[in-house]
Design a protein around this motif. Structure first.
Motif, PDB file in Angstrom:
ATOM      1  N   GLU A  47       0.851  -1.185   0.000  1.00 34.49           N
ATOM      2  CA  GLU A  47       0.000   0.000   0.000  1.00 34.49           C
ATOM      3  C   GLU A  47       0.885   1.233   0.000  1.00 34.49           C
ATOM      4  N   TYR A  48       0.740   2.064  -1.048  1.00 28.78           N
ATOM      5  CA  TYR A  48       1.534   3.288  -1.149  1.00 28.78           C
ATOM      6  C   TYR A  48       0.768   4.487  -0.581  1.00 28.78           C
ATOM      7  N   GLU A  49      -0.473   4.669  -1.045  1.00 36.67           N
ATOM      8  CA  GLU A  49      -1.332   5.760  -0.572  1.00 36.67           C
ATOM      9  C   GLU A  49      -2.766   5.256  -0.544  1.00 36.67           C
ATOM     10  N   LYS A  50      -3.596   5.978   0.226  1.00 43.42           N
ATOM     11  CA  LYS A  50      -5.016   5.622   0.315  1.00 43.42           C
ATOM     12  C   LYS A  50      -5.801   6.805   0.853  1.00 43.42           C
ATOM     13  N   TYR A  51      -7.112   6.763   0.654  1.00 42.19           N
ATOM     14  CA  TYR A  51      -7.992   7.597   1.442  1.00 42.19           C
ATOM     15  C   TYR A  51      -8.000   6.958   2.828  1.00 42.19           C
ATOM     16  N   PRO A  52      -8.033   7.737   3.893  1.00 43.33           N
ATOM     17  CA  PRO A  52      -8.033   7.141   5.231  1.00 43.33           C
ATOM     18  C   PRO A  52      -9.122   6.081   5.367  1.00 43.33           C
ATOM     19  N   PHE A  53      -8.769   4.995   6.051  1.00 43.09           N
ATOM     20  CA  PHE A  53      -9.637   3.821   6.142  1.00 43.09           C
ATOM     21  C   PHE A  53      -9.602   3.304   7.573  1.00 43.09           C
ATOM     22  N   ILE A  54     -10.753   3.222   8.219  1.00 38.39           N
ATOM     23  CA  ILE A  54     -10.851   2.902   9.637  1.00 38.39           C
ATOM     24  C   ILE A  54     -10.150   1.599  10.002  1.00 38.39           C
ATOM     25  N   PHE A  55     -10.219   0.583   9.133  1.00 44.02           N
ATOM     26  CA  PHE A  55      -9.643  -0.714   9.467  1.00 44.02           C
ATOM     27  C   PHE A  55      -8.121  -0.723   9.387  1.00 44.02           C
ATOM     28  N   GLU A  56      -7.532   0.357   8.877  1.00 42.98           N
ATOM     29  CA  GLU A  56      -6.076   0.457   8.802  1.00 42.98           C
ATOM     30  C   GLU A  56      -5.550   1.565   9.717  1.00 42.98           C
ATOM     31  N   PHE A  57      -6.402   2.073  10.586  1.00 42.66           N
ATOM     32  CA  PHE A  57      -6.023   3.183  11.461  1.00 42.66           C
ATOM     33  C   PHE A  57      -4.792   2.817  12.292  1.00 42.66           C
ATOM     34  N   GLY A  58      -3.786   3.688  12.274  1.00 42.30           N
ATOM     35  CA  GLY A  58      -2.566   3.469  13.052  1.00 42.30           C
ATOM     36  C   GLY A  58      -1.657   2.401  12.488  1.00 42.30           C
ATOM     37  N   GLY A  59      -1.919   1.989  11.250  1.00 40.98           N
ATOM     38  CA  GLY A  59      -1.128   0.921  10.648  1.00 40.98           C
ATOM     39  C   GLY A  59       0.010   1.439   9.787  1.00 40.98           C
ATOM     40  N   LYS A  60       1.054   0.628   9.681  1.00 37.92           N
ATOM     41  CA  LYS A  60       2.176   0.890   8.785  1.00 37.92           C
ATOM     42  C   LYS A  60       2.607  -0.447   8.195  1.00 37.92           C
ATOM     43  N   CYS A  61       3.523  -0.403   7.246  1.00 34.88           N
ATOM     44  CA  CYS A  61       4.046  -1.623   6.618  1.00 34.88           C
ATOM     45  C   CYS A  61       2.916  -2.468   6.036  1.00 34.88           C
ATOM     46  N   ILE A  62       1.916  -1.815   5.461  1.00 36.94           N
ATOM     47  CA  ILE A  62       0.718  -2.506   4.984  1.00 36.94           C
ATOM     48  C   ILE A  62       0.975  -3.132   3.617  1.00 36.94           C
ATOM     49  N   TYR A  63       0.592  -4.399   3.507  1.00 38.53           N
ATOM     50  CA  TYR A  63       0.662  -5.081   2.214  1.00 38.53           C
ATOM     51  C   TYR A  63      -0.458  -6.103   2.117  1.00 38.53           C
ATOM     52  N   ALA A  64      -0.671  -6.586   0.888  1.00 37.54           N
ATOM     53  CA  ALA A  64      -1.681  -7.613   0.638  1.00 37.54           C
ATOM     54  C   ALA A  64      -1.114  -8.643  -0.319  1.00 37.54           C
ATOM     55  N   ASP A  65      -1.452  -9.901  -0.086  1.00 34.92           N
ATOM     56  CA  ASP A  65      -1.110 -10.991  -0.992  1.00 34.92           C
ATOM     57  C   ASP A  65      -2.399 -11.544  -1.571  1.00 34.92           C
ATOM     58  N   TYR A  66      -2.417 -11.704  -2.897  1.00 36.64           N
ATOM     59  CA  TYR A  66      -3.583 -12.246  -3.600  1.00 36.64           C
ATOM     60  C   TYR A  66      -3.146 -13.461  -4.408  1.00 36.64           C
ATOM     61  N   HIS A  67      -3.995 -14.500  -4.405  1.00 39.13           N
ATOM     62  CA  HIS A  67      -3.700 -15.695  -5.187  1.00 39.13           C
ATOM     63  C   HIS A  67      -4.986 -16.248  -5.786  1.00 39.13           C
ATOM     64  N   ASN A  68      -4.906 -16.597  -7.064  1.00 37.93           N
ATOM     65  CA  ASN A  68      -6.046 -17.120  -7.791  1.00 37.93           C
ATOM     66  C   ASN A  68      -6.390 -18.518  -7.280  1.00 37.93           C
ATOM     67  N   LEU A  69      -7.623 -18.697  -6.810  1.00 41.85           N
ATOM     68  CA  LEU A  69      -8.094 -20.001  -6.334  1.00 41.85           C
ATOM     69  C   LEU A  69      -8.891 -20.743  -7.406  1.00 41.85           C
ATOM     70  N   GLY A  70      -9.116 -20.102  -8.543  1.00 43.40           N
ATOM     71  CA  GLY A  70      -9.977 -20.677  -9.581  1.00 43.40           C
ATOM     72  C   GLY A  70     -11.426 -20.347  -9.291  1.00 43.40           C
ATOM     73  N   ASN A  71     -12.293 -20.676 -10.231  1.00 43.67           N
ATOM     74  CA  ASN A  71     -13.740 -20.432 -10.073  1.00 43.67           C
ATOM     75  C   ASN A  71     -14.054 -18.997  -9.675  1.00 43.67           C
ATOM     76  N   ASN A  72     -13.299 -18.030 -10.219  1.00 39.54           N
ATOM     77  CA  ASN A  72     -13.510 -16.604  -9.942  1.00 39.54           C
ATOM     78  C   ASN A  72     -13.339 -16.231  -8.483  1.00 39.54           C
ATOM     79  N   GLU A  73     -12.479 -16.961  -7.771  1.00 38.56           N
ATOM     80  CA  GLU A  73     -12.176 -16.645  -6.378  1.00 38.56           C
ATOM     81  C   GLU A  73     -10.688 -16.370  -6.213  1.00 38.56           C
ATOM     82  N   ILE A  74     -10.394 -15.413  -5.328  1.00 36.32           N
ATOM     83  CA  ILE A  74      -9.018 -15.024  -5.041  1.00 36.32           C
ATOM     84  C   ILE A  74      -8.832 -15.039  -3.529  1.00 36.32           C
ATOM     85  N   SER A  75      -7.763 -15.684  -3.073  1.00 32.79           N
ATOM     86  CA  SER A  75      -7.470 -15.609  -1.633  1.00 32.79           C
ATOM     87  C   SER A  75      -6.875 -14.238  -1.340  1.00 32.79           C
TER      88      SER A  75
END
Length: 187
Positions: A47-75
């Motif tokens: 995460e580089y920039e965002k509009y402020p988001f309550i669930f990330e309040f006070g957070g740093k070093c934020i990242y996300a991992d996404y992986h294709n599970l098939g059938n139009n689903e992503i972990s």
């Protein structure tokens, strides 16, 4: 009575939500990527920039991992570190692709109570940046918007950030609400 409920709702939303708040319903006319490719999108995004988001309040070093599970689903695996305590927090979920570039995310645990959330990919080059939009509607009276700039590198070049910001502007969204995510002193 309805007027009092409306005022109470607005006060409650403003108190618990630093997101960008607007009158009315969420717009359904936001353009997403028509040729969105889940496989190319998979992997780690910082995460580089965002509009402020309550669930990330006070957070740093934020990242996300996404992986294709098939059938139009992503972990989905989101991680952040608290600026106050230094403790890591993580959350898992699954995103369903509901149409090209439009996903709905459901998180596990306590976050599941919030229900599914929009995760709309406005654009990405898959190698450097992605711009993601979400809007939550409260009875058609008010809505909260969040936009994220995600990057493949923790510290992207200015040209990459500029391209992502241009995409936000070209979609009619403000850049003034963006807040840089602290990615310093991360593992």
């Amino acid at each position: 009575m309805i007027y009092i409920q409306f005022i109470s709702l607005i006060i409650a939303v403003r108190m618990v939500s630093p997101q960008t708040i607007s009158k009315g319903s969420c717009s359904k006319s936001v353009e997403t990527m028509a040729d969105f490719d889940v496989d190319r999108y998979s992997g780690r995004w910082y995460e580089y920039e965002k509009y402020p988001f309550i669930f990330e309040f006070g957070g740093k070093c934020i990242y996300a991992d996404y992986h294709n599970l098939g059938n139009n689903e992503i972990s989905v695996f989101n991680s952040q570190k608290s600026k106050l305590t230094g403790l890591d927090s993580r959350i898992k979920g699954v995103a369903n692709v509901i149409s090209p570039g439009k996903l709905q995310v459901r998180f596990d645990g306590f976050a599941a109570l919030a229900g599914p959330g929009d995760y709309w990919v406005l654009g990405t080059d898959y190698e450097n940046y992605a711009v993601v939009y979400s809007c939550t509607d409260f009875l058609g009276i008010v809505n909260t918007k969040v936009i994220w700039i995600l990057t493949r590198q923790r510290f992207p070049g200015d040209d990459i950030v500029s391209e992502a910001r241009d995409l936000i502007s070209s979609n009619g969204f403000s850049l003034t609400n963006l807040v840089r995510t602290d990615q310093s002193q991360c593992e």
